[in-house]
Design an enzyme around this catalytic site. Structure first.
Site, mmCIF file in Angstrom:
data_model
loop_
_atom_site.group_PDB
_atom_site.id
_atom_site.type_symbol
_atom_site.label_atom_id
_atom_site.label_comp_id
_atom_site.label_asym_id
_atom_site.label_seq_id
_atom_site.Cartn_x
_atom_site.Cartn_y
_atom_site.Cartn_z
ATOM 1 N N GLU A 25 14.552 -43.827 26.555
ATOM 2 C CA GLU A 25 15.225 -43.814 27.855
ATOM 3 C C GLU A 25 14.830 -44.886 28.829
ATOM 4 O O GLU A 25 13.798 -44.870 28.785
ATOM 5 C CB GLU A 25 15.697 -42.422 28.707
ATOM 6 C CG GLU A 25 14.308 -41.977 28.989
ATOM 7 C CD GLU A 25 14.702 -40.845 30.325
ATOM 8 O OE1 GLU A 25 15.185 -41.359 31.170
ATOM 9 O OE2 GLU A 25 14.022 -39.769 30.217
ATOM 10 N N LYS A 86 21.277 -45.014 37.893
ATOM 11 C CA LYS A 86 20.999 -43.996 36.806
ATOM 12 C C LYS A 86 22.311 -43.852 36.272
ATOM 13 O O LYS A 86 23.154 -43.521 36.984
ATOM 14 C CB LYS A 86 20.709 -42.845 37.700
ATOM 15 C CG LYS A 86 20.372 -41.439 36.859
ATOM 16 C CD LYS A 86 19.979 -40.306 37.575
ATOM 17 C CE LYS A 86 20.102 -39.121 36.899
ATOM 18 N NZ LYS A 86 19.622 -37.846 37.675
ATOM 19 N N VAL A 106 18.547 -39.378 29.634
ATOM 20 C CA VAL A 106 18.782 -38.810 28.280
ATOM 21 C C VAL A 106 19.955 -38.618 27.642
ATOM 22 O O VAL A 106 20.124 -39.178 26.541
ATOM 23 C CB VAL A 106 17.844 -37.561 28.334
ATOM 24 C CG1 VAL A 106 18.022 -36.596 26.986
ATOM 25 C CG2 VAL A 106 16.287 -37.377 28.708
ATOM 26 N N ASP A 138 24.721 -26.653 38.598
ATOM 27 C CA ASP A 138 24.381 -27.852 38.294
ATOM 28 C C ASP A 138 23.579 -27.568 36.999
ATOM 29 O O ASP A 138 22.479 -26.915 36.815
ATOM 30 C CB ASP A 138 23.105 -28.340 39.353
ATOM 31 C CG ASP A 138 22.783 -29.816 39.223
ATOM 32 O OD1 ASP A 138 22.916 -30.242 38.220
ATOM 33 O OD2 ASP A 138 22.399 -30.281 40.182
ATOM 34 N N SER A 140 22.399 -30.058 33.508
ATOM 35 C CA SER A 140 22.228 -31.560 33.247
ATOM 36 C C SER A 140 23.012 -31.910 32.128
ATOM 37 O O SER A 140 23.114 -31.058 31.165
ATOM 38 C CB SER A 140 20.977 -31.956 33.137
ATOM 39 O OG SER A 140 20.715 -33.117 32.456
ATOM 40 N N GLY A 141 23.870 -33.155 32.171
ATOM 41 C CA GLY A 141 24.468 -33.285 31.160
ATOM 42 C C GLY A 141 23.708 -33.700 29.739
ATOM 43 O O GLY A 141 24.051 -33.714 28.480
ATOM 44 N N ASP A 142 22.272 -33.802 30.141
ATOM 45 C CA ASP A 142 21.321 -33.947 28.967
ATOM 46 C C ASP A 142 21.669 -32.923 27.978
ATOM 47 O O ASP A 142 21.524 -32.983 26.865
ATOM 48 C CB ASP A 142 19.893 -33.646 29.414
ATOM 49 C CG ASP A 142 19.582 -35.007 30.086
ATOM 50 O OD1 ASP A 142 20.282 -35.885 30.325
ATOM 51 O OD2 ASP A 142 18.318 -34.985 30.681
ATOM 52 N N LYS A 159 12.094 -30.180 32.178
ATOM 53 C CA LYS A 159 11.295 -30.436 33.475
ATOM 54 C C LYS A 159 11.223 -29.227 34.120
ATOM 55 O O LYS A 159 12.129 -28.236 34.073
ATOM 56 C CB LYS A 159 12.009 -31.487 34.293
ATOM 57 C CG LYS A 159 11.954 -32.936 33.927
ATOM 58 C CD LYS A 159 12.468 -33.676 34.925
ATOM 59 C CE LYS A 159 13.796 -34.704 34.595
ATOM 60 N NZ LYS A 159 13.386 -35.356 33.356
HETATM 61 N N1 PSU Z 1 12.151 -38.256 34.246
HETATM 62 C C1 PSU Z 1 11.569 -38.309 35.785
HETATM 63 N N2 PSU Z 1 12.775 -38.591 36.685
HETATM 64 C C2 PSU Z 1 13.930 -38.575 36.277
HETATM 65 C C3 PSU Z 1 14.267 -38.383 35.161
HETATM 66 C C4 PSU Z 1 13.377 -38.376 34.037
HETATM 67 O O1 PSU Z 1 10.403 -38.372 35.928
HETATM 68 O O2 PSU Z 1 14.808 -38.544 37.047
HETATM 69 C C5 PSU Z 1 15.858 -38.555 34.559
HETATM 70 C C6 PSU Z 1 15.984 -38.382 32.970
HETATM 71 O O3 PSU Z 1 16.596 -39.749 32.872
HETATM 72 C C7 PSU Z 1 16.831 -37.471 32.570
HETATM 73 C C8 PSU Z 1 17.530 -37.157 34.132
HETATM 74 O O4 PSU Z 1 17.683 -37.617 31.755
HETATM 75 O O5 PSU Z 1 16.617 -37.211 34.885
HETATM 76 C C9 PSU Z 1 18.279 -36.018 34.204
HETATM 77 O O6 PSU Z 1 19.119 -35.992 35.326
HETATM 78 P P1 PSU Z 1 19.963 -34.783 35.871
HETATM 79 O O7 PSU Z 1 19.179 -33.584 36.124
HETATM 80 O O8 PSU Z 1 20.763 -35.502 36.768
HETATM 81 O O9 PSU Z 1 21.113 -34.510 34.437
HETATM 82 MN MN MN Z 2 23.054 -32.448 37.730
#
Ligand code: PSU
Ligand code: MN
Length: 317
Positions: A25, A86, A106, A138, A140-142, A159
């Protein structure tokens, strides 16, 4: 309409010859880490992949074109432009229509990798179910994209700013196969263990390659999550990190941060609270997961070749 995908020459060749390719990514490079650590990391990741005999394909959208495999200059371009948006998979159509650029999460990277025919993807820690998601919803779409991309996704779990218990529940509900490679637990990003056992442990990379192929045959769009914990020497102390995360989460709440800005806000707050330690740990996790992904991708490519030979022998024999 045909998607505007441009491949680097080496990725195109590797895909044509069914060699191991590992997708990466770009959002973590653009926004997750600061310059120059981010550029150093991006280059080191590509090097780790090559050292294993695989080809790296960092993904991004540049000026309305989906890019699969970037040059050093292009990595530097992204690493020095943290203002690049992003983008998740839900944003991609607008980015293409507007001929603009984006750093892929991701989720977006998985979608692009699937279109590109890449089989492996590496990430440090996925997005997942946020703490307090019972109220905020909330998620993540991941996680959603895991259910419709059909890749082998290698990571150190999700994470640890998230609710990892709920993240595992979500994965279970959506029948995403989750396996820890040579480890019992579901890892927690820069901490070794989330305290939860992984649903499955596998130690043999060849058996893992076979499982990946069976998964393709059973449900070609369902990705498999392959977890590997960060090495002991790189791991951060769980209690210290947890304190920083709890404080950062409260800060985000008070500041009213929601939506796609939340993850970055909390990650940066943790970085401040740990005097930059967490960013270095993030880098270490990325390097490790990417190396394991490359190692597994090479074995998987060999497994597929052997299998093809076997089938051809049976047909002629
Ligand atoms: N790693 C980091 N910071 C980030 C991300 C990864 O240290 O912000 C990103 C990755 O790209 C991951 C995204 O796919 O955060 C997830 O964001 P969200 O929770 O909004 O879906
Ligand atoms: Mn989110």
């Amino acid at each position: 309409m045909a998607l505007p995908i441009r491949y680097s020459a080496e990725v195109q060749e590797a895909l044509a010859e069914q060699q191991a390719v590992v997708a990466l990514e770009s959002n973590v490079i653009c926004q997750g880490l600061d310059y120059p650590l981010n550029l150093q990391t991006a280059l080191a990741l590509e090097q780790r992949v090559r050292a294993q005999g695989a080809v790296p394909a960092t993904l991004a959208v540049l000026h309305g074109e989906i890019r699969v495999g970037l040059t050093g200059d292009e990595l530097a371009y992204l690493a020095t432009r943290p203002q690049t948006p992003k983008i998740s998979s839900r944003d991609l159509a607008f980015v293409l229509a507007g001929r603009s650029s984006g750093a892929t999460t991701v989720a977006c990277s998985l979608q692009i990798a699937a279109h590109a025919g890449i089989r492996f993807f590496a990430s440090a820690g996925l997005g997942g179910v946020h703490r307090g998601a019972q109220q905020s919803m909330d998620i993540s779409g991941d996680l959603i994209e895991l259910t419709r991309s059909g890749l082998a996704v290698v990571c150190a779990g999700a994470k640890n700013i998230l609710d990892l218990g709920l993240t595992l529940e979500f994965l279970e509900t959506h029948n995403v196969p989750v396996v820890s490679y040579q480890f019992d637990d579901f890892p927690a990003f820069y901490c070794r263990s989330s305290g939860f056992k992984a649903p499955k442990r596998l130690d043999d990379p060849w058996q893992l390659a076979a499982a990946i192929e069976w998964q393709q045959a059973i449900a070609p769009r369902q990705s498999m999550l392959i977890c590997t914990p960060t090495p002991v020497a790189d791991a951060l102390d769980g209690a210290v990190v947890e304190q920083a995360i709890a404080a950062a989460t409260r800060q985000a709440e008070q500041a009213g941060i929601i939506g796609n800005a939340l993850t970055r806000f909390i990650m940066k707050a943790v970085e401040q609270a740990t005097a930059g330690q967490s960013a270095l740990a993030n880098q270490a996790v990325l390097l490790h997961t990417t190396e394991v992904a490359a190692e597994l991708a090479v074995i998987h490519a060999r497994f597929c070749q052997q299998h093809q030979h076997h089938v051809a022998d049976q047909a002629t024999g």
